[in-house]
Design a protein around this motif. Sequence first.
Motif, PDB file in Angstrom:
ATOM      1  N   ALA A   1       0.832  -1.204   0.000  1.00 47.48           N
ATOM      2  CA  ALA A   1       0.000   0.000   0.000  1.00 47.48           C
ATOM      3  C   ALA A   1       0.866   1.253   0.000  1.00 47.48           C
ATOM      4  O   ALA A   1       0.563   2.226  -0.697  1.00 47.48           O
ATOM      5  CB  ALA A   1      -0.931  -0.014   1.211  1.00 47.48           C
ATOM      6  N   LEU A   2       1.966   1.259   0.760  1.00 50.55           N
ATOM      7  CA  LEU A   2       2.859   2.413   0.789  1.00 50.55           C
ATOM      8  C   LEU A   2       3.540   2.620  -0.556  1.00 50.55           C
ATOM      9  O   LEU A   2       3.790   3.752  -0.974  1.00 50.55           O
ATOM     10  CB  LEU A   2       3.906   2.242   1.882  1.00 50.55           C
ATOM     11  CG  LEU A   2       3.396   2.226   3.328  1.00 50.55           C
ATOM     12  CD1 LEU A   2       4.551   2.007   4.290  1.00 50.55           C
ATOM     13  CD2 LEU A   2       2.659   3.509   3.653  1.00 50.55           C
ATOM     14  N   THR A   3       3.847   1.523  -1.245  1.00 50.03           N
ATOM     15  CA  THR A   3       4.471   1.615  -2.563  1.00 50.03           C
ATOM     16  C   THR A   3       3.536   2.284  -3.563  1.00 50.03           C
ATOM     17  O   THR A   3       3.983   2.864  -4.544  1.00 50.03           O
ATOM     18  CB  THR A   3       4.885   0.217  -3.049  1.00 50.03           C
ATOM     19  OG1 THR A   3       5.762  -0.375  -2.079  1.00 50.03           O
ATOM     20  CG2 THR A   3       5.603   0.269  -4.383  1.00 50.03           C
ATOM     21  N   GLN A   4       2.256   2.230  -3.295  1.00 52.62           N
ATOM     22  CA  GLN A   4       1.280   2.905  -4.153  1.00 52.62           C
ATOM     23  C   GLN A   4       1.337   4.423  -3.978  1.00 52.62           C
ATOM     24  O   GLN A   4       0.763   5.154  -4.767  1.00 52.62           O
ATOM     25  CB  GLN A   4      -0.126   2.386  -3.830  1.00 52.62           C
ATOM     26  CG  GLN A   4      -1.180   2.774  -4.838  1.00 52.62           C
ATOM     27  CD  GLN A   4      -2.529   2.157  -4.512  1.00 52.62           C
ATOM     28  OE1 GLN A   4      -2.608   1.126  -3.841  1.00 52.62           O
ATOM     29  NE2 GLN A   4      -3.594   2.782  -4.991  1.00 52.62           N
ATOM     30  N   GLN A   5       2.021   4.911  -2.950  1.00 51.49           N
ATOM     31  CA  GLN A   5       2.130   6.339  -2.633  1.00 51.49           C
ATOM     32  C   GLN A   5       0.736   6.968  -2.476  1.00 51.49           C
ATOM     33  O   GLN A   5       0.392   7.920  -3.161  1.00 51.49           O
ATOM     34  CB  GLN A   5       2.920   7.075  -3.710  1.00 51.49           C
ATOM     35  CG  GLN A   5       4.315   6.536  -3.934  1.00 51.49           C
ATOM     36  CD  GLN A   5       5.039   7.260  -5.043  1.00 51.49           C
ATOM     37  OE1 GLN A   5       5.047   8.493  -5.098  1.00 51.49           O
ATOM     38  NE2 GLN A   5       5.643   6.499  -5.939  1.00 51.49           N
ATOM     39  N   PRO A   6      -0.060   6.444  -1.546  1.00 51.71           N
ATOM     40  CA  PRO A   6      -1.454   6.880  -1.457  1.00 51.71           C
ATOM     41  C   PRO A   6      -1.621   8.178  -0.684  1.00 51.71           C
ATOM     42  O   PRO A   6      -0.775   8.563   0.129  1.00 51.71           O
ATOM     43  CB  PRO A   6      -2.117   5.725  -0.706  1.00 51.71           C
ATOM     44  CG  PRO A   6      -1.034   5.248   0.223  1.00 51.71           C
ATOM     45  CD  PRO A   6       0.256   5.404  -0.554  1.00 51.71           C
ATOM     46  N   ASP A   7      -2.733   8.833  -0.947  1.00 55.87           N
ATOM     47  CA  ASP A   7      -3.179   9.954  -0.124  1.00 55.87           C
ATOM     48  C   ASP A   7      -4.219   9.486   0.897  1.00 55.87           C
ATOM     49  O   ASP A   7      -4.454  10.162   1.891  1.00 55.87           O
ATOM     50  CB  ASP A   7      -3.774  11.056  -1.002  1.00 55.87           C
ATOM     51  CG  ASP A   7      -2.720  11.686  -1.893  1.00 55.87           C
ATOM     52  OD1 ASP A   7      -1.670  12.079  -1.371  1.00 55.87           O
ATOM     53  OD2 ASP A   7      -2.946  11.773  -3.125  1.00 55.87           O
ATOM     54  N   ILE A   8      -4.862   8.350   0.612  1.00 58.40           N
ATOM     55  CA  ILE A   8      -5.809   7.741   1.542  1.00 58.40           C
ATOM     56  C   ILE A   8      -5.406   6.280   1.725  1.00 58.40           C
ATOM     57  O   ILE A   8      -5.178   5.559   0.749  1.00 58.40           O
ATOM     58  CB  ILE A   8      -7.262   7.815   1.028  1.00 58.40           C
ATOM     59  CG1 ILE A   8      -7.718   9.269   0.900  1.00 58.40           C
ATOM     60  CG2 ILE A   8      -8.197   7.054   1.968  1.00 58.40           C
ATOM     61  CD1 ILE A   8      -9.145   9.414   0.371  1.00 58.40           C
ATOM     62  N   LEU A   9      -5.314   5.850   2.984  1.00 58.41           N
ATOM     63  CA  LEU A   9      -5.007   4.461   3.304  1.00 58.41           C
ATOM     64  C   LEU A   9      -6.229   3.840   3.966  1.00 58.41           C
ATOM     65  O   LEU A   9      -6.681   4.315   5.012  1.00 58.41           O
ATOM     66  CB  LEU A   9      -3.801   4.381   4.240  1.00 58.41           C
ATOM     67  CG  LEU A   9      -3.397   2.984   4.731  1.00 58.41           C
ATOM     68  CD1 LEU A   9      -3.007   2.095   3.557  1.00 58.41           C
ATOM     69  CD2 LEU A   9      -2.250   3.072   5.738  1.00 58.41           C
ATOM     70  N   LEU A  10      -6.761   2.787   3.353  1.00 59.23           N
ATOM     71  CA  LEU A  10      -7.924   2.077   3.879  1.00 59.23           C
ATOM     72  C   LEU A  10      -7.457   0.751   4.465  1.00 59.23           C
ATOM     73  O   LEU A  10      -6.745  -0.015   3.808  1.00 59.23           O
ATOM     74  CB  LEU A  10      -8.946   1.818   2.764  1.00 59.23           C
ATOM     75  CG  LEU A  10      -9.400   3.041   1.962  1.00 59.23           C
ATOM     76  CD1 LEU A  10     -10.371   2.609   0.864  1.00 59.23           C
ATOM     77  CD2 LEU A  10     -10.047   4.080   2.865  1.00 59.23           C
TER      78      LEU A  10
END
Length: 354
Positions: free
Chosen positions: A218-227
Motif C-alpha cells: 500500500a505504501l508503494t502505491q504512494q497513497p493519499d488515503i489508506l484504507l
Amino acid sequence: MCPLACPHPCLVPGELLASPAEGRGANEPVPPVVVNPDGESIEALPVGAFNANTVVAADVAVFLRDVVVSPGGRIILDVPGLTVPAGEFLAVVGPNGAGKSTLLGLVNGFVRPGFMRSGSGAAVVLGQDMCASGAWRVRRRVALVAQMTAVDPRLPISVLETVMTGGYGRLGLLRRPGAALRAQALANMERTGIAHLAQRPFGQCSGGERQRAAIARALTQQPDILLLDEPTSALDWHAQREIMALVTSIHRERAAGAGPPLTTILITHDLNALAPPPGPPGSSGSSDSRNQPGQLGMPGQSGASAVNRVACMAGGRIVWAGPLEQALDAVRLTQLYGTPISVIDHQGRPVVLF
C-alpha cells in the motif's frame, strides 16, 4: 479480483462505474456547492467549477451526501452525510453486516454509489466525482489493505514482487517496473520490518508477515488515503499490537512530513486496539529485534492513539460519530453490538470487556 487484493485500476470492471447522470435526475440541473471540512455549505460557485455538481474544499479527502448502495434493490449502505478531512485518522466500528467494508469500497471506487434523492447526492473522493467517467483514476491515490485471506503456498510470487505490485497502477499499461520501483518497494519493506523476506514466497509467510507486506504494498502505491479493513484479524496479540503500532507510526510520519498528510480509515472489531497500551518513552511497542528502535512508534508517543474520530455503524448507517474517548462508552457499545459490554479503566487506559 486478484488473490492478493491488489488495488490496480485495470482489475476493476468498467461496469462498476456509474455514469454522471445516473441517479441524479439527468434533466434536472444540479447547483454546485462548496463544502468545508465541518460539512457545512458555504457560498456556491459558478456552474462548471466542479463537474457542474459539487465543489469540495481541498482539505476534504472524502465527502459523501445522500449516498446509498443497493444491489438488487436491497439497501446495504445509507450515508446521509460523511466528511473526512485530509489527514484524519477515522476508525469505523460496528457489528458484522453493518456496511463497514462497503463504505471502504465506496471510497476506493470498487462499489457503485447511488443517491437517495434525485439531484441531492454527492460522492467526492480527493476532489474526484465518483460518478464521473474518470472515477477510476482515484484508485491510484487510494490504497486498500484488505482482510487477510488464505493464500496458496505454491503461489509463484515473492514478497518483493508482491510489494512491487503496489506501484503498477502509477506505471500504467505500457511501462514495465524497473529499478526505481524495486528500490521503492525495498525501502517500504525495510520500513515495515520485512526486508529480510524479500525473496521468500509470499504464500509461505505468516499472517503477521503477510499483513506487513500488504501495508508495504500500500505504501508503494504512494497513497493519499489508506484504507485498512480489519488488518489485525486472525493475528495473535503480539502481532496485532505490532501492526497497529506500525499503522499509527506511518500516519504520524506523514502528518509530520513536508508532503500532504495521509488520511487513514480503519475498520476493526478490536476496540481495544483503538487505545493502545502505554509504553516507556522511546519504545515502539514491539519486541521484534529486527526493527530499529522507534521504527514502529514515535518517542514518548508509543502509547498514544492516532485515532481522531470513531464512526459507529449499524444496519448500513453511521449511527454515531465522535471522539475516541466518547466512543468507548459501555452504554453506547452495548446498544451498538446488542450484547452486554463493559469498559474498565486499566492504568489510565479504557479496556473493553464483553
